[in-house]
Design a protein around this motif. Structure first.
Motif: not given
Ligand code: G3P
Ligand code: CA
Length: 303
Positions: A57-61, A150-154, A191-193
């Protein structure tokens, strides 16, 4: 140096096991949960995604005023909650061309305040009362059932507020014993970004050995999909996550990435046809998909 190391590791893997990244079953990454069927980034969306067989599952943070990581796509709360009704005066005015807009930024609200918001009604009355989860809650609900992507968002916008999203992420994963690669095979973490800098910080300042996917989709996208660009990516990431159209525009990119040990997981597949899924999974040979409809993901291989 890392690209040389990762290339050697890949060669060793192939020599010792006869397997390449291409041989692994492709990953079903449920984009923002089961986005097509439930309000994004809610417990309801993530649980449905897991029920529908998501591998990840993919949470944007985003970060609250009191420094808690929450699962939310936008830096603002307006699109997906009733914040404008609950806190009518807590907006900032931002200028967009000639227009002055009111926006409610997540970082202006404490977690306790964010917990009061309804994050489900905008999607449908059946979901009224759904809440924005913390990353802790996302980890707890996924544990033992699915991986977390998880995506480190902005993250750069939070530096101005005195927060390091990378530090918060590493600390949160460590609280759950998930900060090292392979710590819990039942709950792998990638981790994604879109921020190369964010992934570099995780690698270099926090010594993270977690797999990292560099998202590609901005105005400089083409530059990263050249052989030279992919080599550059391999210095700070283990895979690429390009907008799916980019792989149609750069048909050699999948092979180019695989040749240097990078995985390829394109986004975003929304209401995809079997033909489209087959093209990406079987003809282009990608390693997984960010998909809004986990139930459409084919599990029967490429034949
Ligand atoms: O993270 C892959 C994909 O989710 C990137 O797009 O804007 O939905 O986060 P976005
Ligand atoms: Ca995302």
């Amino acid at each position: 140096m890392r690209s040389l190391v990762s290339t050697l590791a890949l060669v060793l893997l192939i020599v010792l096991t006869g397997c390449s990244p291409d041989d692994a079953a492709p990953l079903l990454v449920a984009h923002r949960g089961a986005l097509a069927y439930a309000p994004e980034h809610t417990r309801e969306a993530y649980e449905l995604a897991i029920d529908q067989g998501a591998d990840f599952i993919e949470p944007d943070l985003q970060i609250t005023r009191d420094g808690v990581l929450i699962a939310l796509h936008d830096v603002t709360l307006d699109r997906t909650t009733d914040v404008a009704e609950v806190f009518p005066d807590r907006f900032r005015e931002i200028q967009r061309g000639d227009e002055t807009l009111r926006r409610w930024f997540a970082v202006d609200f404490t977690l306790e305040e964010i917990r009061r918001l309804d994050a489900g009604s905008w999607f449908g009355e059946d979901f009224a009362g759904a809440r924005i989860p913390t990353l802790t809650e996302v980890i707890e609900l996924a544990r033992g059932q699915a991986g977390i992507f998880p995506e480190t968002k902005a993250p750069e916008t939070y530096v101005e507020q005195g927060f390091s999203m990378e530090r918060l992420l590493v600390e949160e994963l460590a609280r759950h014993g998930l900060e090292r690669n392979g710590a819990d095979p039942e709950t792998p973490v990638i981790v994604q970004s879109f921020s190369a800098e964010s992934l570099r910080i995780l690698r270099e300042e926090w010594d993270s050995d977690l797999p990292m996917t560099f998202l590609i989709g901005g105005s400089d996208a083409d530059r990263w999909l050249t052989d030279e660009g992919l080599r550059d990516v391999s210095e700070f990431a283990t895979g690429i996550g390009p907008a799916k159209q980019l792989l149609l525009d750069h048909p050699g990119a999948v092979a180019g990435a695989h040749a240097i040990g990078l995985t390829v997981i394109p986004y975003t597949f929304d209401d995809p046809s079997p033909l489209e899924l087959n093209h990406f999974l079987c003809e282009l040979g990608v390693d997984g998909l960010f998909i809004n409809n986990p139930d459409r993901f084919p599990r029967d291989g490429c034949g």
